[in-house]
Design an enzyme around this catalytic site. Structure first.
Site, PDB file in Angstrom:
ATOM      1  N   LEU A  15      -7.742  -1.945  20.818  1.00  0.00           N
ATOM      2  CA  LEU A  15      -7.751  -0.770  19.949  1.00  0.00           C
ATOM      3  C   LEU A  15      -9.148  -0.485  19.427  1.00  0.00           C
ATOM      4  CD1 LEU A  15      -4.485  -1.359  17.859  1.00  0.00           C
ATOM      5  CD2 LEU A  15      -4.767  -0.045  19.962  1.00  0.00           C
TER       6      LEU A  15
ATOM      7  N   THR B 233     -19.421  -4.552  16.072  1.00  0.00           N
ATOM      8  CA  THR B 233     -19.652  -5.958  16.392  1.00  0.00           C
ATOM      9  C   THR B 233     -18.762  -6.432  17.524  1.00  0.00           C
ATOM     10  OG1 THR B 233     -18.024  -7.134  15.014  1.00  0.00           O
ATOM     11  CG2 THR B 233     -19.978  -6.238  13.894  1.00  0.00           C
TER      12      THR B 233
ATOM     13  N   ASP C 155     -19.837 -13.457  15.272  1.00  0.00           N
ATOM     14  CA  ASP C 155     -18.634 -14.270  15.188  1.00  0.00           C
ATOM     15  C   ASP C 155     -18.202 -14.199  13.725  1.00  0.00           C
ATOM     16  OD1 ASP C 155     -16.692 -16.227  14.931  1.00  0.00           O
ATOM     17  OD2 ASP C 155     -17.715 -17.663  16.234  1.00  0.00           O
TER      18      ASP C 155
ATOM     19  N   ASN D 169     -11.179  -5.296  12.399  1.00  0.00           N
ATOM     20  CA  ASN D 169     -10.305  -5.266  13.560  1.00  0.00           C
ATOM     21  C   ASN D 169     -10.370  -6.546  14.394  1.00  0.00           C
ATOM     22  OD1 ASN D 169      -8.696  -3.898  15.751  1.00  0.00           O
ATOM     23  ND2 ASN D 169     -10.618  -4.205  16.862  1.00  0.00           N
TER      24      ASN D 169
ATOM     25  N   SER E 146      -3.773  -5.183  10.386  1.00  0.00           N
ATOM     26  CA  SER E 146      -2.745  -6.206  10.255  1.00  0.00           C
ATOM     27  C   SER E 146      -1.828  -6.112  11.472  1.00  0.00           C
ATOM     28  CB  SER E 146      -1.989  -6.010   8.940  1.00  0.00           C
ATOM     29  OG  SER E 146      -0.984  -6.992   8.768  1.00  0.00           O
TER      30      SER E 146
ATOM     31  N   TYR F 237      -0.025 -17.114  13.813  1.00  0.00           N
ATOM     32  CA  TYR F 237      -0.621 -15.772  13.865  1.00  0.00           C
ATOM     33  C   TYR F 237      -0.148 -14.931  12.685  1.00  0.00           C
ATOM     34  CZ  TYR F 237      -1.064 -10.884  15.324  1.00  0.00           C
ATOM     35  OH  TYR F 237      -1.330  -9.542  15.352  1.00  0.00           O
TER      36      TYR F 237
ATOM     37  N   LYS G  30      -1.830 -12.914   9.155  1.00  0.00           N
ATOM     38  CA  LYS G  30      -1.649 -11.514   8.784  1.00  0.00           C
ATOM     39  C   LYS G  30      -0.974 -11.374   7.420  1.00  0.00           C
ATOM     40  CE  LYS G  30      -3.472  -9.702  12.484  1.00  0.00           C
ATOM     41  NZ  LYS G  30      -4.768  -8.980  12.405  1.00  0.00           N
TER      42      LYS G  30
ATOM     43  N   THR H  28      -2.497  -4.184  24.821  1.00  0.00           N
ATOM     44  CA  THR H  28      -3.946  -4.394  24.720  1.00  0.00           C
ATOM     45  C   THR H  28      -4.379  -5.744  25.269  1.00  0.00           C
ATOM     46  OG1 THR H  28      -3.731  -5.341  22.499  1.00  0.00           O
ATOM     47  CG2 THR H  28      -4.053  -2.946  22.652  1.00  0.00           C
TER      48      THR H  28
END
Length: 282
Positions: free
Chosen positions: A19, A37, A61, A88, A139, A153, A157, A188
């Site tokens: 995205l 970045t 990083d 992101n 998120s 994961y 979030k 993605t």
């Protein structure tokens, strides 16, 4: 494509793929300035070639808080200030809680939560001084609902969600808006490009439940390119929401999840009252 009334300066992490790559293109297409970045700056070379002085590629990083502060300073020195921060950068560790290695768990929190926190803290002084700014936190539907085999994961979030909701209340007085973007399902290759656990047969049922749950929920993958228009619309909104979903099917899933939570809390409210004790200990 949505248009802002004046050009702005953006700072976007994770801009080289997924995205983020679509959003970088959209930001630059409208004539805005962008500091973007990636862990490998070479991946941003095509954008640099096409957009010249309006584009600042940065190798970063996000786990390195000092490097994040330095990158933000570079963007502020180049463009004079950051109007919109987009956190992101991230990856998705698929695996049961016991399957994940300690190093993988720390890396997941470092990138998805702490990386966003370091960038947020780095831009806040300038935004407070100008009494204006937008912070867009990427998120997930998994920031609202936890599914088996995604616990680590989703913990990252959920942490991002809590921090950002508190932050929104803290910085509203300075004209800074905070919005959590919660994508539902988009192709993605996020999981495929992320570190993976060594699967234990003891948790085969958890992995099966994850994919079976997605099928039962009927989530239809959205078009990543289409998110760009929604992304700019949120950034341009005079009064943006604290939370917004990207994609369909998520709202129905959250309704079901939250109705179940409330029903269970009501069912066990007698335990809450038992724990409360009697007034004055009587």
């Amino acid at each position: 494509m949505s248009k802002a009334t004046t050009s702005r300066t953006w700072f976007l992490t994770g801009a080289s793929r997924g995205l983020g790559a679509h959003w970088a293109e959209a930001i630059l297409a409208r004539g805005d300035r962008l500091a973007a970045t990636a862990r490998d700056k070479a991946a941003l070379a095509p954008l640099a070639e096409r957009h010249g002085d309006r584009f600042l590629p940065l190798q970063l990083d996000v786990r390195d808080s000092a490097a994040v502060r330095a990158a933000v300073r570079s963007a502020e020195e180049r463009f004079g200030g950051i109007d919109v921060l987009v956190n992101n950068a991230g990856h998705m560790l698929v695996g049961a809680v016991e399957e994940a290695e300690e190093e993988q768990i720390r890396a997941q929190m470092d990138v998805n939560y702490l990386g966003a926190l370091w960038a947020t803290r780095a831009v806040l002084p300038g935004m407070r001084e100008r009494r204006a700014g937008r912070i867009l936190q990427v998120s997930s539907l998994g920031g609202l609902i936890a599914y088996p085999a995604l616990g680590i994961y989703q913990a990252s979030k959920w942490a991002l969600e809590a921090m950002s909701e508190a932050l929104a209340a803290e910085v509203a007085a300075y004209g800074i808006h905070v919005t959590l973007i919660e994508p539902v399902v988009f192709p993605t290759d996020l999981a495929a490009a992320s570190p993976q656990v060594r699967q234990d047969p003891a948790y085969a049922h958890a992995h099966q439940a994850l994919w079976a749950g997605a099928e039962v929920s009927g989530f239809t993958p959205g078009d990543p390119a289409a998110t760009a228009e929604a992304f700019l619309a949120i950034a341009d909104s005079p009064e943006p929401p604290i939370r917004v979903m990207f994609g369909t099917g998520g709202l129905e899933a959250v309704r079901t999840e939250y109705a179940g939570r409330l029903a269970e809390l009501e069912q066990w409210d007698h335990i809450a009252r038992l724990a409360q004790g009697k007034p004055n200990g009587s």
